[in-house]
Design a protein around this motif. Sequence first.
Motif, PDB file in Angstrom:
ATOM      1  N   LEU A 108     -14.064   4.461   1.075  1.00 33.62           N
ATOM      2  CA  LEU A 108     -13.388   3.630   0.087  1.00 33.62           C
ATOM      3  C   LEU A 108     -13.755   4.088  -1.312  1.00 33.62           C
ATOM      4  O   LEU A 108     -14.879   4.502  -1.570  1.00 33.62           O
ATOM      5  CB  LEU A 108     -13.780   2.163   0.268  1.00 33.62           C
ATOM      6  CG  LEU A 108     -13.334   1.545   1.576  1.00 33.62           C
ATOM      7  CD1 LEU A 108     -13.976   0.204   1.773  1.00 33.62           C
ATOM      8  CD2 LEU A 108     -11.829   1.426   1.622  1.00 33.62           C
ATOM      9  N   VAL A 127     -11.540  -6.437   1.431  1.00 37.10           N
ATOM     10  CA  VAL A 127     -11.107  -5.056   1.600  1.00 37.10           C
ATOM     11  C   VAL A 127     -10.787  -4.722   3.061  1.00 37.10           C
ATOM     12  O   VAL A 127      -9.724  -4.186   3.340  1.00 37.10           O
ATOM     13  CB  VAL A 127     -12.127  -4.080   0.975  1.00 37.10           C
ATOM     14  CG1 VAL A 127     -11.781  -2.651   1.311  1.00 37.10           C
ATOM     15  CG2 VAL A 127     -12.172  -4.276  -0.528  1.00 37.10           C
ATOM     16  N   PRO A 128     -11.665  -5.060   4.009  1.00 36.69           N
ATOM     17  CA  PRO A 128     -11.307  -4.744   5.391  1.00 36.69           C
ATOM     18  C   PRO A 128     -10.002  -5.398   5.827  1.00 36.69           C
ATOM     19  O   PRO A 128      -9.212  -4.801   6.556  1.00 36.69           O
ATOM     20  CB  PRO A 128     -12.491  -5.294   6.200  1.00 36.69           C
ATOM     21  CG  PRO A 128     -13.599  -5.336   5.254  1.00 36.69           C
ATOM     22  CD  PRO A 128     -12.997  -5.643   3.922  1.00 36.69           C
ATOM     23  N   SER A 148       0.841  -1.184   0.000  1.00 36.40           N
ATOM     24  CA  SER A 148       0.000   0.000   0.000  1.00 36.40           C
ATOM     25  C   SER A 148       0.876   1.233   0.000  1.00 36.40           C
ATOM     26  O   SER A 148       1.991   1.218   0.518  1.00 36.40           O
ATOM     27  CB  SER A 148      -0.894  -0.006   1.240  1.00 36.40           C
ATOM     28  OG  SER A 148      -0.098  -0.184   2.386  1.00 36.40           O
ATOM     29  N   ILE A 165      -3.175  -0.446   7.376  1.00 33.75           N
ATOM     30  CA  ILE A 165      -3.156   0.396   8.571  1.00 33.75           C
ATOM     31  C   ILE A 165      -2.009  -0.028   9.484  1.00 33.75           C
ATOM     32  O   ILE A 165      -1.249   0.793  10.007  1.00 33.75           O
ATOM     33  CB  ILE A 165      -4.512   0.279   9.314  1.00 33.75           C
ATOM     34  CG1 ILE A 165      -5.622   0.990   8.530  1.00 33.75           C
ATOM     35  CG2 ILE A 165      -4.416   0.824  10.722  1.00 33.75           C
ATOM     36  CD1 ILE A 165      -5.470   2.481   8.477  1.00 33.75           C
ATOM     37  N   TYR A 202      -7.228  -3.540   4.161  1.00 38.69           N
ATOM     38  CA  TYR A 202      -7.186  -2.219   4.790  1.00 38.69           C
ATOM     39  C   TYR A 202      -6.511  -2.299   6.158  1.00 38.69           C
ATOM     40  O   TYR A 202      -5.634  -1.513   6.483  1.00 38.69           O
ATOM     41  CB  TYR A 202      -8.611  -1.681   4.908  1.00 38.69           C
ATOM     42  CG  TYR A 202      -8.755  -0.454   5.755  1.00 38.69           C
ATOM     43  CD1 TYR A 202      -8.311   0.784   5.305  1.00 38.69           C
ATOM     44  CD2 TYR A 202      -9.342  -0.532   7.018  1.00 38.69           C
ATOM     45  CE1 TYR A 202      -8.436   1.897   6.082  1.00 38.69           C
ATOM     46  CE2 TYR A 202      -9.479   0.584   7.794  1.00 38.69           C
ATOM     47  CZ  TYR A 202      -9.021   1.800   7.325  1.00 38.69           C
ATOM     48  OH  TYR A 202      -9.153   2.914   8.105  1.00 38.69           O
ATOM     49  N   LYS A 231      -8.677   2.871  -3.084  1.00 39.55           N
ATOM     50  CA  LYS A 231      -8.147   3.992  -2.314  1.00 39.55           C
ATOM     51  C   LYS A 231      -9.034   4.199  -1.091  1.00 39.55           C
ATOM     52  O   LYS A 231     -10.250   4.298  -1.208  1.00 39.55           O
ATOM     53  CB  LYS A 231      -8.132   5.262  -3.161  1.00 39.55           C
ATOM     54  CG  LYS A 231      -7.501   6.446  -2.437  1.00 39.55           C
ATOM     55  CD  LYS A 231      -7.180   7.549  -3.405  1.00 39.55           C
ATOM     56  CE  LYS A 231      -8.065   8.745  -3.118  1.00 39.55           C
ATOM     57  NZ  LYS A 231      -7.765   9.878  -3.985  1.00 39.55           N
ATOM     58  N   ALA A 232      -8.420   4.238   0.057  1.00 40.74           N
ATOM     59  CA  ALA A 232      -9.165   4.470   1.289  1.00 40.74           C
ATOM     60  C   ALA A 232      -8.722   5.804   1.859  1.00 40.74           C
ATOM     61  O   ALA A 232      -7.534   6.052   2.024  1.00 40.74           O
ATOM     62  CB  ALA A 232      -8.890   3.361   2.289  1.00 40.74           C
ATOM     63  N   ARG A 290     -14.407   5.257  10.255  1.00 37.75           N
ATOM     64  CA  ARG A 290     -14.411   4.298   9.165  1.00 37.75           C
ATOM     65  C   ARG A 290     -13.884   4.974   7.911  1.00 37.75           C
ATOM     66  O   ARG A 290     -14.156   6.140   7.687  1.00 37.75           O
ATOM     67  CB  ARG A 290     -15.840   3.809   8.917  1.00 37.75           C
ATOM     68  CG  ARG A 290     -16.306   2.938  10.036  1.00 37.75           C
ATOM     69  CD  ARG A 290     -17.747   2.550   9.830  1.00 37.75           C
ATOM     70  NE  ARG A 290     -18.073   1.484  10.747  1.00 37.75           N
ATOM     71  CZ  ARG A 290     -17.802   0.215  10.519  1.00 37.75           C
ATOM     72  NH1 ARG A 290     -17.229  -0.138   9.390  1.00 37.75           N
ATOM     73  NH2 ARG A 290     -18.109  -0.704  11.394  1.00 37.75           N
ATOM     74  N   PRO A 291     -13.161   4.216   7.108  1.00 30.99           N
ATOM     75  CA  PRO A 291     -12.586   4.829   5.916  1.00 30.99           C
ATOM     76  C   PRO A 291     -13.625   5.033   4.819  1.00 30.99           C
ATOM     77  O   PRO A 291     -14.637   4.349   4.783  1.00 30.99           O
ATOM     78  CB  PRO A 291     -11.546   3.805   5.471  1.00 30.99           C
ATOM     79  CG  PRO A 291     -12.072   2.508   5.976  1.00 30.99           C
ATOM     80  CD  PRO A 291     -12.782   2.817   7.258  1.00 30.99           C
ATOM     81  N   LEU A 341      -4.839   5.963   1.573  1.00 29.73           N
ATOM     82  CA  LEU A 341      -4.093   4.724   1.410  1.00 29.73           C
ATOM     83  C   LEU A 341      -4.510   4.110   0.091  1.00 29.73           C
ATOM     84  O   LEU A 341      -5.691   3.998  -0.193  1.00 29.73           O
ATOM     85  CB  LEU A 341      -4.459   3.750   2.530  1.00 29.73           C
ATOM     86  CG  LEU A 341      -3.772   3.881   3.876  1.00 29.73           C
ATOM     87  CD1 LEU A 341      -4.436   2.950   4.846  1.00 29.73           C
ATOM     88  CD2 LEU A 341      -2.315   3.555   3.753  1.00 29.73           C
ATOM     89  N   GLU A 342      -3.535   3.725  -0.695  1.00 30.01           N
ATOM     90  CA  GLU A 342      -3.873   3.032  -1.927  1.00 30.01           C
ATOM     91  C   GLU A 342      -3.320   1.633  -1.839  1.00 30.01           C
ATOM     92  O   GLU A 342      -2.148   1.443  -1.529  1.00 30.01           O
ATOM     93  CB  GLU A 342      -3.234   3.747  -3.131  1.00 30.01           C
ATOM     94  CG  GLU A 342      -4.110   4.827  -3.708  1.00 30.01           C
ATOM     95  CD  GLU A 342      -3.511   5.373  -4.982  1.00 30.01           C
ATOM     96  OE1 GLU A 342      -3.459   6.594  -5.093  1.00 30.01           O
ATOM     97  OE2 GLU A 342      -3.073   4.561  -5.817  1.00 30.01           O
TER      98      GLU A 342
END
Lengths: 102, 426
Positions: B94, B73-74, B4, B81, B77, B108-109, B91-92, B16-17
């Motif tokens: 997305l 994804v979580p 990321s 993180i 993610y 991207k988050a 929460r992000p 964050l990508e």
Amino acid sequence: MDARDVIVAPRITEKAMADALSQQYTFVVHPHATKTQIRHAIEEIFKVNVLHVNTLNVRGKSRNFARRGRRTTGRQSDYKKAIVTIKPGQKIELGGVNYFEQ
Amino acid sequence: MTSSTLTRLAPTQVALEFSITGQEIAAAEERAFRKLAKNVRLPGFRKGKVPRKIFEQNYGTDALTREAMDEVVPQVYAKAIAEHDLQPVERPTLEILEEDEGRPTRVKATVEVRPPIELRNYKGVAVSRPATPVTEADVESSLRALAKERATLVPVQRAAALGDVATLDYAGTVDGAPFEGGTASGQVTELSEGRFIPGFVAGIVGMTPGEKKSIDVTFPDDYSAPHLAGKPARFDVTLQDLKEYELPALDDEFAKAVSPHHSVDELRADVRRRLEAVAAARARRIVANAVMTQVLAAHEFPLPASMVESELDRLVEETPPAGESGKSDAGERRQSLRAEAESRVKASLLIEAIAKAEEISATPADVAAELEALSRRYGQPAARIRSALGNNVFSLMDGIVRNKTLDFLVDNAVVTVNEETSGPAS
């Protein structure tokens, strides 16, 4: 009879799926279709070589309906089922989707 | 496998990508299919026996992709993180950057994170606090208050004085007309200033039972009923009856009656102890506030906007609208509370950071003690409280950490007691 009139629909059930593994494909066909008609129709539509055709007539089950004190009975339609064995190595796909493959 | 990249958009906001590989998605989709297919019933198949092809034909591949993304994804993610050692506060958001056949491959988050806090000077903060001595007079007045609870009222025939209990008839008029709440008969009241409009009680003092008198008073300008504020009024008062408190003697008998103690000296010592505990708690609170003010002033860091907003929401909810008119509109109120919300968020972030730096945490013993305290307060068994709390036990733990950290700050502060000044410190 046109090929598309002979073959009504593929029969997609657990059993049909299992039989497809041994080159046997199951279809619902016109009640008056003969094995020869079925063979020609399948070969024309799917471009495969048919080895055997087995057919049977399926009697529709009778169903009872009880609605507001009035009882009526009905019947599911009868239909003819054909199990077609095709040449090993060939397969039947429907609309680009191979229905008969797990 | 997944990598990321981190971009700082603002001091408290990062993007964050990260990419998701096809295998990850495929594996997740397979898991998703197994899970979903369990409850699918299609004609020709027994429940849960539907092959994937047929399933997709009926429900579309989207259902699987979505389910798979919810799983993948979580995870990715969370990994990202952890990789960048971030502490998100919400929460992000997305956003899918690239996708392949409907499957996202780059995501991207955008998320708000806790700002990096550089701690300094939080130990040994010098504060002064006013002395909070417990004097003999304080003890005496507490004892007198205790005695008053057991006092008997005896009728007297003399001029009324403050502290007496009077039975009054009165009829009040403003501009010669009676007004609502201005008339009463047989009202029993203790004569003390502050209960009535100024001057009323003073006018009664000196009257003897049976006497009639007219008292002229003026409503204060800030009186709660606006049509009366600032107006002169006349009350025709009859003092029907006068009683005074006869206090019991402060002896051992009294001590036994009001407390488990056997002598008045023990009671006196106990009262003193309690007053001293209250004074100590107050002193500690003053010190804690002073320390916090200084520590807050010593640190400067950006605040995550979303935290401020949610704190503001809570404040607006909690604070009743200013003034009974409730005229000030919502936007204005929000604006006026913003500074308070910001300082609260700042304080809680700072306390969190200090707790982390000092490795202050809520131990199981702390939690047990807190539960015990709650159990005593609500008269319920601790186990019941524990189960009622559920996940709220985490906020309970947060509270414990907060208090422990505050204690830590106070314990590490250099406190000078200022003997001269008294009363609340700023």
